[in-house]
Design a protein around this motif. Structure first.
Motif, PDB file in Angstrom:
ATOM      1  N   TRP A 256       0.815  -1.203   0.000  1.00  0.00           N
ATOM      2  CA  TRP A 256       0.000   0.000   0.000  1.00  0.00           C
ATOM      3  C   TRP A 256       0.859   1.269   0.000  1.00  0.00           C
ATOM      4  CZ3 TRP A 256      -5.304  -0.530   0.005  1.00  0.00           C
ATOM      5  CH2 TRP A 256      -5.835  -1.754   0.405  1.00  0.00           C
ATOM      6  N   LEU A 259       0.983   4.190  -2.520  1.00  0.00           N
ATOM      7  CA  LEU A 259      -0.197   5.009  -2.771  1.00  0.00           C
ATOM      8  C   LEU A 259      -0.102   6.314  -2.002  1.00  0.00           C
ATOM      9  CD1 LEU A 259      -2.871   2.189  -2.468  1.00  0.00           C
ATOM     10  CD2 LEU A 259      -1.984   3.181  -4.562  1.00  0.00           C
ATOM     11  N   GLY A 260      -0.120   7.425  -2.713  1.00  0.00           N
ATOM     12  CA  GLY A 260      -0.135   8.743  -2.097  1.00  0.00           C
ATOM     13  C   GLY A 260       1.180   9.207  -1.531  1.00  0.00           C
ATOM     14  N   PHE A 299      -5.491  11.233   0.092  1.00  0.00           N
ATOM     15  CA  PHE A 299      -5.084  11.640  -1.245  1.00  0.00           C
ATOM     16  C   PHE A 299      -6.172  11.209  -2.220  1.00  0.00           C
ATOM     17  CE2 PHE A 299      -3.418   7.554  -0.108  1.00  0.00           C
ATOM     18  CZ  PHE A 299      -3.706   6.745  -1.191  1.00  0.00           C
ATOM     19  N   GLU A 300      -6.037  11.606  -3.452  1.00  0.00           N
ATOM     20  CA  GLU A 300      -6.993  11.247  -4.498  1.00  0.00           C
ATOM     21  C   GLU A 300      -6.370  10.185  -5.392  1.00  0.00           C
ATOM     22  OE1 GLU A 300      -8.529  13.692  -8.140  1.00  0.00           O
ATOM     23  OE2 GLU A 300      -9.776  14.238  -6.408  1.00  0.00           O
ATOM     24  N   ALA A 301      -7.166   9.134  -5.679  1.00  0.00           N
ATOM     25  CA  ALA A 301      -6.656   8.026  -6.489  1.00  0.00           C
ATOM     26  C   ALA A 301      -7.819   7.401  -7.253  1.00  0.00           C
ATOM     27  CB  ALA A 301      -5.979   6.971  -5.608  1.00  0.00           C
ATOM     28  N   PRO A 312     -11.767   8.696 -10.190  1.00  0.00           N
ATOM     29  CA  PRO A 312     -10.965   9.235  -9.082  1.00  0.00           C
ATOM     30  C   PRO A 312     -11.853   9.609  -7.896  1.00  0.00           C
ATOM     31  CG  PRO A 312     -11.175  10.843 -10.846  1.00  0.00           C
ATOM     32  CD  PRO A 312     -11.774   9.581 -11.364  1.00  0.00           C
ATOM     33  N   GLU A 314     -11.451  10.556  -3.319  1.00  0.00           N
ATOM     34  CA  GLU A 314     -10.560  10.760  -2.180  1.00  0.00           C
ATOM     35  C   GLU A 314     -10.543   9.514  -1.310  1.00  0.00           C
ATOM     36  OE1 GLU A 314      -9.663  14.034   1.352  1.00  0.00           O
ATOM     37  OE2 GLU A 314     -11.589  14.023   0.313  1.00  0.00           O
ATOM     38  N   ARG A 317      -5.199   6.205   3.511  1.00  0.00           N
ATOM     39  CA  ARG A 317      -4.370   5.015   3.718  1.00  0.00           C
ATOM     40  C   ARG A 317      -3.711   5.105   5.078  1.00  0.00           C
ATOM     41  NH1 ARG A 317       0.847   4.559   3.526  1.00  0.00           N
ATOM     42  NH2 ARG A 317       1.156   6.444   2.274  1.00  0.00           N
ATOM     43  N   THR A 340       1.840   1.527 -10.173  1.00  0.00           N
ATOM     44  CA  THR A 340       1.193   1.703  -8.880  1.00  0.00           C
ATOM     45  C   THR A 340      -0.064   0.843  -8.814  1.00  0.00           C
ATOM     46  OG1 THR A 340       2.003   3.976  -8.781  1.00  0.00           O
ATOM     47  CG2 THR A 340       0.182   3.389  -7.311  1.00  0.00           C
ATOM     48  N   ARG A 342      -3.722  -0.576  -8.389  1.00  0.00           N
ATOM     49  CA  ARG A 342      -5.044   0.046  -8.462  1.00  0.00           C
ATOM     50  C   ARG A 342      -5.870  -0.359  -7.254  1.00  0.00           C
ATOM     51  NH1 ARG A 342      -4.660  -1.551 -13.941  1.00  0.00           N
ATOM     52  NH2 ARG A 342      -6.018  -3.322 -13.514  1.00  0.00           N
TER      53      ARG A 342
END
Length: 589
Positions: A256, A259-260, A299-301, A312, A314, A317, A340, A342
């Motif tokens: 993880w 991520l971000g 964060f936005e993913a 996308p 928010e 993590r 990265t 998903r």
């Protein structure tokens, strides 16, 4: 190359001479370059040009000490002892730093592993050395304690640097979490508060700047002659770094932490770089990964929903243990070509769990944590829906459900008919006249009134019973079918179980027991058909009981009113005047 290894007095004298010669260029840098004494008598600044690898390792050890001081207070004695041993060894022989590089990497990798696993142990309570408690650690996200009697517990708060008491449901969840980690009960999501607080990006940038994988290595690039060890030692160090990078890439491929955070997987060393350069780069990368395992980020993913649509949104993590967004838990999706990972929504959560996540997203209440370090989320995501489970039953499952549906329809129709009969029967009882043919009581009394006069009581009773028996088939209609289906459904489920086991044994015969997935189809059919049979039989039994009870109630009313009518008829006939007979002796008179 002079061999400086060994513990004889000559070897030590030779190493000291080599170190003095190596430190001569550093003396011209001034006191500002050698500031900051290093435990053991060496300064990282003084070693910066003379022994670059030792200087980088000294800096890395200081970073390790700082991280442990700011981390959750778990296993502090073991962790600090590991660090002190490394510092003492490096201070004793800085020219042999390349031999201590791998233990230092192992120390950082152990710290990184702490952020990715769960553990429980018994030890003295932090802040109260006179008390022994059971600890539960969920990565670097949460640290908890529970007294042996299970009555008191708490969670460590990094913001307050102390314990916060847990009570009520949270204490029960803590007891459950300890049992899960100790493999004493089945895994389940835990509703617990965490030790972390949401992370501040500005603070992060200020703290993370010195940990860049490029900074600090620039000094080594400026003078490659001074940066290189002997060719053999440098090549050996380069190989060690390459091996460590390969292992780390495999371990962190589905982490993880990417991520971000902007972190990338450790890259394979460039052949044009020296062993010192690539080793320093790997150490700084490990520091960044380890620190990231103890942070809560928002964060936005892009996230894939239950329908597979990616959009996308928010998300948050927590270390390397959990990711969620709003009322959804998230799991790592497919990872392709080192990209990265998903995110996708975890299905199978209850409405209560989603509400809890929404509350936690708003900054209130505990979170849903996975004590199995991600394995439980995979199970929840792979858990079939009700429709998928139904199809796993195969043809036998379809037959069981069809028969169950037929029985329930018959039971509902008959019960509705009995309710209508009950209403009509009550209306007939309230208004005795006229007799109506739309209810059993009106028909029975109507047939009773059509009987000729003068019949004996036995004949009247027999005729009345005949009229009552004529009404029973309508009232008891469907009971036999419902009872039969309630008995047949479990038998059909057992039949499906036998068929599923036959399929399983055929798979074992053909492929062996090496791959459980090959046997999963037969086992699923064996279990699902049994469940369907029981699920079908239970409501049918309740329906049959309800029909029998309602029918008996109606028959009791009919028999009561019919008996009352017969008694009234007999009483009326006995009270009517009859002609008197003269006695024989009266006639003779």
């Amino acid at each position: 190359m002079i061999n400086c290894r060994g513990n004889s007095w000559a070897a030590r004298l030779l190493r000291a001479a080599c170190l003095c010669l190596a430190l001569l260029p550093a003396l011209a840098l001034g006191e500002e370059e050698v500031a900051g004494p290093f435990e053991g008598g060496l300064a990282p600044g003084a070693l910066g040009l003379a022994v670059p690898l030792a200087a980088e390792m000294a800096r890395s050890l200081e970073a390790l000490e700082s991280m442990i001081a700011d981390d959750l207070p778990f296993l502090e004695r073991q962790r600090r002892a590991r660090m002190i041993d490394l510092r003492q060894a490096l201070a004793a022989d800085p020219l042999l730093a390349h031999e201590l590089w791998e233990p230092l990497v192992a120390a950082w990798r152990q710290e990184l592993a702490y952020g990715r696993d769960t553990d429980s142990w018994r030890g003295l309570l932090v802040g109260d050395p006179d008390r022994e408690v059971d600890y539960l650690r969920l990565g670097r996200v949460g640290l908890y304690f529970l007294t042996p009697d299970g009555r008191e517990g708490g969670v460590w708060s990094l913001a307050e640097a102390g314990w916060r008491a847990l009570e009520g449901p949270e204490l029960a969840e803590l007891r459950k979490g300890l049992a899960i980690v100790r493999e004493r009960r089945a895994p389940a999501l835990l509703a617990l508060p965490v030790s972390l607080a949401p992370h501040d990006d500005e603070t992060d940038r200020s703290r993370r700047a010195p940990l860049s994988m490029a900074m600090g290595v620039e000094a080594i690039h400026r003078d490659r002659a001074e940066a290189r060890l002997a060719d053999g030692v440098d090549a050996e160090l380069f190989e060690r770094v390459s091996r460590q990078v390969g292992e780390l890439r495999d371990e962190l491929a589905e982490s993880w932490l990417r991520l971000g955070s902007g972190l990338a997987l450790p890259s394979h060393p460039d052949a044009s770089m020296s062993g010192i350069e690539v080793s320093a780069s790997l150490l700084r990368g490990l520091e960044a990964w380890t620190e990231e395992s103890g942070r809560w980020r928002r964060f936005e993913a892009p996230v894939a929903d239950a329908g597979g649509h990616i959009a996308p949104r928010e998300v948050a993590r927590l270390g390397d243990l959990l990711a969620f967004g709003g009322g959804d838990l998230l799991r790592l999706g497919a990872v392709e070509n080192g990209e990265t990972p998903r995110l996708s929504v975890v299905e199978g959560l209850s409405s209560g769990q989603r509400t809890r996540l929404e509350t936690a997203w708003a900054g209130q209440g505990p979170l849903l944590l996975d004590p199995t370090a991600g394995r439980l989320l995979e199970v929840l995501s792979a858990q079939p829906t009700l429709v998928e489970r139904f199809h796993q039953g195969g043809a036998v499952g379809y037959v069981v459900v069809a028969l169950g549906g037929l029985g329930l329809i018959a039971a509902l129709l008959q019960y509705a008919y009995l309710l209508v009969v009950s209403l009509r029967l009550r209306r007939q009882v309230r208004v005795a006249e006229p007799l109506r043919d739309n209810n059993p009581l009106g028909r029975v009394l109507g047939r009773f009134r059509t009987l000729p006069d003068g019949l004996p009581p036995e004949a009247l009773e027999a005729r009345l019973d005949e009229a009552l028996l004529a009404e029973l088939p309508r009232l008891e209609r469907g009971q036999g079918l419902v009872k039969l289906l309630a008995a047949v459904a479990p038998l059909l489920g057992l039949l499906g179980t036998v068929i599923g086991m036959i399929v399983t044994f055929q798979a074992i015969t053909a492929y062996g027991t090496g791959d459980p997935q090959l046997m999963a189809g037969g086992i699923s059919q064996a279990l699902v058909t049994t469940v369907l049979g029981l699920i079908t039989a239970v409501p049918l039994l309740f329906a049959h009981t309800a029909l029998v009870s309602r029918c008996r109630h109606l028959v009791g009313l009919l028999e009561g009113h019919a008996s009352a009518a017969l008694a009234e008829h007999l009483e009326t006939g006995a009270a009517s005047p009859r002609p008197t007979q003269r006695e024989p002796h009266a006639v003779s008179r």
